[in-house]
Design an enzyme around this catalytic site. Sequence first.
Site, PDB file in Angstrom:
ATOM      1  N   GLU A  88       0.818  -1.207   0.000  1.00 44.46           N
ATOM      2  CA  GLU A  88       0.000   0.000   0.000  1.00 44.46           C
ATOM      3  C   GLU A  88       0.855   1.262   0.000  1.00 44.46           C
ATOM      4  OE1 GLU A  88      -3.091   0.363  -0.537  1.00 44.46           O
ATOM      5  OE2 GLU A  88      -3.586  -1.767  -0.525  1.00 44.46           O
ATOM      6  N   TYR A 114      -5.362   6.357   5.638  1.00 43.43           N
ATOM      7  CA  TYR A 114      -5.571   5.427   4.521  1.00 43.43           C
ATOM      8  C   TYR A 114      -4.846   4.104   4.756  1.00 43.43           C
ATOM      9  CZ  TYR A 114      -4.694   3.099   0.125  1.00 43.43           C
ATOM     10  OH  TYR A 114      -4.571   2.137  -0.848  1.00 43.43           O
ATOM     11  N   ASP A 140      -8.942   6.630  -1.019  1.00 44.26           N
ATOM     12  CA  ASP A 140      -7.869   7.123  -1.875  1.00 44.26           C
ATOM     13  C   ASP A 140      -8.534   7.765  -3.085  1.00 44.26           C
ATOM     14  OD1 ASP A 140      -8.744   5.011  -3.408  1.00 44.26           O
ATOM     15  OD2 ASP A 140      -6.769   4.121  -3.704  1.00 44.26           O
TER      16      ASP A 140
END
Length: 527
Positions: free
Chosen positions: A156, A238, A256
Amino acid sequence: MSLFVGESIIQFQPYCNCLVLVGRTCYLNLNLNSRVDQLLPQHQKHHSQSQSLSTVLLFSMMDNAEVKKKPKPKPKAKRAREATKRSVVVRVEEGGGGDMEDFSTDETLKIRASLLQWYYDNQRLLPWRINHHDDDENDAQGQASDARAYAVWVSEVMLQQTRVLTVVDYYNRWMDKWPTLHHLALASQEEVNEMWAGLGYYRRARFLLEGAKMIVEGGGEFPKTISALREVRGIGDYTAGAIASIAFKEAVPVIDGNVVRVIARLKAISKNPKESKTIKSFWKLAGQLVDPCRPGDFNQALMELGATICTPLSPSCIACPVSDQCCALSVSRHHRSVQVTDYPTKVVKAKQRQDFSAVCVVEILEGLDIQEGAQRNNGFLLVKRPDKGLLAGLWEFPSVLVDGEADLATRREAMDHYLKKSFKLDTEENCSIILREDVGEYVHIFTHIRLKMYVELLVLHLKGGMSILYGKQDEEAMAWKCADGKSIENMGLTSGVRKVYNMIQKFKQNELPLKPRNTRRKSTSRN
């Protein structure tokens, strides 16, 4: 019919019996006998879950006539008026978030089912992606492995601001070198930088290393809740949501760019997606959608939809599994002036700062000739950037910022001053110039900076040998090293520094053989 709400348009659509957003300009087609005050209860009724609206109604006719009660028109006049379709513009200034309605229970269930099924049938095969269709015992107890969390974390972070195809190779190399969190915690910052070189946004790599060391020093157990994950250095909302939902099955959302785009189109949201209030609303809406049983799969499905189907410029609406719930698509089908790509609202990007830099590739030879020195123990001077700021802690060739489009003489004067001050290299005292050539220009683009680099090659012979460089240094002197060509080829340099080095190599191969040796020495001796 439509209402202008703030900077948004609420569209009354009889074909779907709902309010949707059209854009920044609205024309309300009404029968002249219609009364505006009859519209407002409908508007407020559809926004029962929103804050109340303070209304300011502004009317104008296409023929500038006043809106007032008129006698019943004659049939001929009525036909003429219907043909012209006179418009009344109604503006409603909002006092609350009128265009950010919650997802209904029916919408939520349909979106979850359709999106998850689409994801299981169409997801891309990526090395960090593992679906647990048959949960093992640990997963049934909500205890996903730390290894899974580490893999999600690395992927990520790499995927932020970087294309998937680029990330795959980097991810595989990273996991081969540091397969677990504990392996990464033993790495040095320079090793991590070298592995990261070319991905950009190098602060991400530094935070990964700092976060790994922090977790290991704290006992080595990976945090398993979103609140605990936020405490780790470099892990924001996030990334915490992604790890918590994918690895530990906590029912939390992720937001996102892909998710914002999908939700903005599902709800036809025209608000500025960069404003803090709007961002909070997106988090709330995403939280309503997330599947409590398979939160990780759902979050990945939502991001996958935005990345592959609901793209910024060319969405494949015909292949979208949630097109039936998409208000933006519904509006676009009934209004030619509106497109799905109008959502989310386009935000004007900040203008990039223009910087100019003189970059000098300093090659130090033991021999007195560049061709002769190429066979000897020579090296390139590299400087380590400060530990804070742009490209912190990374290696580069000596460079100085200059004012605007500086000419060659000005750039060389600035570079000579820098080399003398930082490395005590003085061409009049302790070193002689073997070659000095202007190589060319190169523009490197950062997020907020457009850097134009003027590149030159400077080949030096040190009269006192390398002791000049390795002599007594100030305590605050910058870190530097000399690296030969082979070492540079294997170093993890940024793409900008790599480009400069390749320019130098190409120049040597194509330009130097064409110049007679004595001409080169004569031309450079003036410097």
